[in-house]
Scaffold this active site. Structure first.
Site, PDB file in Angstrom:
ATOM      1  N   ALA A  23      49.060  26.505 -29.774  1.00 24.26           N
ATOM      2  CA  ALA A  23      50.473  26.585 -30.148  1.00 24.26           C
ATOM      3  C   ALA A  23      51.391  26.946 -28.988  1.00 24.26           C
ATOM      4  O   ALA A  23      52.293  26.182 -28.631  1.00 24.26           O
ATOM      5  CB  ALA A  23      50.633  27.589 -31.288  1.00 24.26           C
ATOM      6  N   SER A  53      46.926  21.752 -29.874  1.00 25.41           N
ATOM      7  CA  SER A  53      48.057  21.770 -30.811  1.00 25.41           C
ATOM      8  C   SER A  53      47.635  21.650 -32.272  1.00 25.41           C
ATOM      9  O   SER A  53      48.040  20.732 -32.986  1.00 25.41           O
ATOM     10  CB  SER A  53      49.044  20.640 -30.466  1.00 25.41           C
ATOM     11  OG  SER A  53      49.529  20.782 -29.162  1.00 25.41           O
ATOM     12  N   CYS A  57      46.075  28.606 -38.613  1.00 21.28           N
ATOM     13  CA  CYS A  57      46.362  29.201 -39.920  1.00 21.28           C
ATOM     14  C   CYS A  57      45.866  28.327 -41.071  1.00 21.28           C
ATOM     15  O   CYS A  57      45.659  28.816 -42.184  1.00 21.28           O
ATOM     16  CB  CYS A  57      47.863  29.437 -40.071  1.00 21.28           C
ATOM     17  SG  CYS A  57      48.570  30.545 -38.836  1.00 21.28           S
TER      18      CYS A  57
END
Length: 469
Positions: A23, A53, A57
């Site tokens: 991220a 990328s 989560c």
């Protein structure tokens, strides 16, 4: 060993080196590329895994089957980054940062070859590592941490091979409860072993107790106030049980959900400044303190808590992506800042929604803040409207000033995202009295005429007024 990337004289483009391809790292690389083209800025990103990328989560929901394909979690592939002029080196681990020499040493994990790469600007986005207890059997086959897509794939592979259906999750924080749900969805009998008195230590114990009851109602066995002392293996070397001081819990599979720590071994060895939580310390522009051409962000840094005024470790994807945008803007010649956080997080276990923002009671005590606490029961919709579900809201306010300090919410559908109202109020340093006048949307399918957050604010404001009297 080879020396890579000569820096010849004359006019030349700068080189931005990024350590970490998820991220923060790739957001920073992409934003810097938007601001500077290939003739001005060369960008090299090192990633020790196979992917870039992606949504870490989302891994529990992929494991649980709610997300059906791994690639649905990938926002941008290495090939897509390369097409935009970002050189991505997969399966390549940076092993040393030479700050004085402005270079990094990296090892190709497949060939073992090592090389140095010089940089003009450096981004450290090394993320976090799962806490793996130093216990007998912790590295046995069938014991999994879940942090990366590679971890998730390894766990799914084990699920496919495991004949037994007994799973033990160690830890009851966000990762623990989400993985408990994933395993329930996969048809496992799930036991959660938790060292705390209640699950979700990010909540106050009275709110954690609501989560405890709901998890047991879902068929999850909760074992609280229990310290794991070892993991037993069978004759085949695979895990067979988790042991505490008082009991033994049979397991065909173990998932470690104890939490994560900042991955800052490289930074520490390079002499970069770390905080009390082990994360890198940065300024508002996300520059590593004392280093004008080195930035850091994501799960490897500490951030300012705007409510307590102290540095905090908050490893969340929302912050990581914002950090990347800020870093990429600054590394690309622009200017941006990241002021801090208020500590907002949401989660769920099956249909139970869990949310918090701001300070818990123990957080307020630790920083010397006095508080009044109120708890209210309400519903997600007008009580007479079909589908109205109960929710509990707890609110902390500062005596005297009435400043909002924190909110926790536990409930069913429609509960968790109400915490966003409180997050905005905390960022604006609103009082609970001011909150009662907020013009929030109302219609019976969406809310009672008094939204539950505002009901809590009214009760907190009344308690603050009583204290003044």
């Amino acid at each position: 060993m080879s020396i890579g990337g000569g820096r010849g004289g004359g006019s030349r483009r700068e080189r931005l080196v990024v350590i970490g391809g998820d991220a923060t790292g790739m957001s920073a690389a992409s934003q810097a590329r938007r601001l500077k083209d290939r003739d001005e800025l060369e960008i090299v990103a090192f990633e020790r895994g196979h992917f870039t990328s992606y949504s870490a989560c989302g891994i529990p929901y992929w494991v649980g089957g709610e997300v059906t394909e791994r690639d649905e979690l990938i926002a941008r592939t290495p090939g897509e980054h390369r097409a935009r002029g970002i050189e991505v080196r997969l399966r390549t681990e940076v092993t040393e940062i030479d700050v004085a020499g402005q270079r990094v040493r990296a090892r190709d994990l497949d060939s073992g070859a090592e090389s140095w790469t010089p940089y003009d600007k450096l981004v450290i986005a090394t993320g976090a590592r799962p806490v793996r207890p130093d216990l007998p059997g912790a590295d046995a086959p069938g014991v999994h941490g879940v942090q990366t897509l590679d971890d998730g794939q390894a766990l799914l592979d084990t699920l496919g091979r495991t004949r037994g259906r007994r799973a033990v999750v160690v830890g009851a924080g966000y990762i623990g409860v989400e993985m408990a749900e994933a395993l329930i969805n996969r048809g496992f009998e799930v036991t959660v072993v938790n060292r705390g008195k209640e699950p979700m230590s990010t909540l106050d114990p009275d709110m954690g107790r609501l989560v405890h009851r709901a998890m047991e109602g879902l068929g999850i066995t909760m074992v609280n106030d229990a310290e794991v002392t070892g993991i037993l293996t069978g004759a085949d070397g695979r895990v067979r049980a988790v042991v505490t001081e008082d009991a033994e819990y049979p397991a065909d599979l173990v998932v470690l959900g104890i939490g994560v720590r900042p991955e800052t071994a490289l930074a520490r060895a390079a002499g970069l400044p770390l905080g009390g939580h082990g994360g890198l310390l940065t300024d508002l522009a996300m520059r590593v303190r004392g280093h004008g051409n080195v930035w850091a962000g994501g799960d490897c840094v500490e951030v300012l808590n705007l409510v307590s005024g102290q540095e905090q470790y908050v490893p969340l994807g929302t912050h990581a992506n914002k950090h990347g945008q800020v870093i990429g803007t600054n590394a690309g010649g622009g200017y941006a800042t990241f002021p801090g956080v208020v500590g907002t997080a949401v989660s769920k276990v099956c249909d139970l929604e869990i949310a918090r923002t701001g300070l818990r009671e123990k957080d307020a005590r630790r920083v010397g803040l006095r508080f009044e606490a109120v708890t209210i029961e309400s519903t997600s919709r007008a009580g007479y409207y079909p589908g109205a579900a109960p929710m509990t809201v707890k609110m902390l306010a500062e005596p005297g000033t009435g400043r909002l300090l924190g909110v926790q919410i536990v409930g069913r559908e429609g509960a968790a995202k109400r915490v966003d109202t409180a997050a905005v109020a905390l960022t604006a340093r609103m009082t609970v009295e001011q909150m009662t006048a907020l013009d929030l949307g109302y219609a019976p399918p969406f809310s009672p005429v008094w939204d539950p957050v505002l009901v809590a604010a009214r009760k907190a404001a009344a308690k603050v007024r009583e204290g003044r009297g």
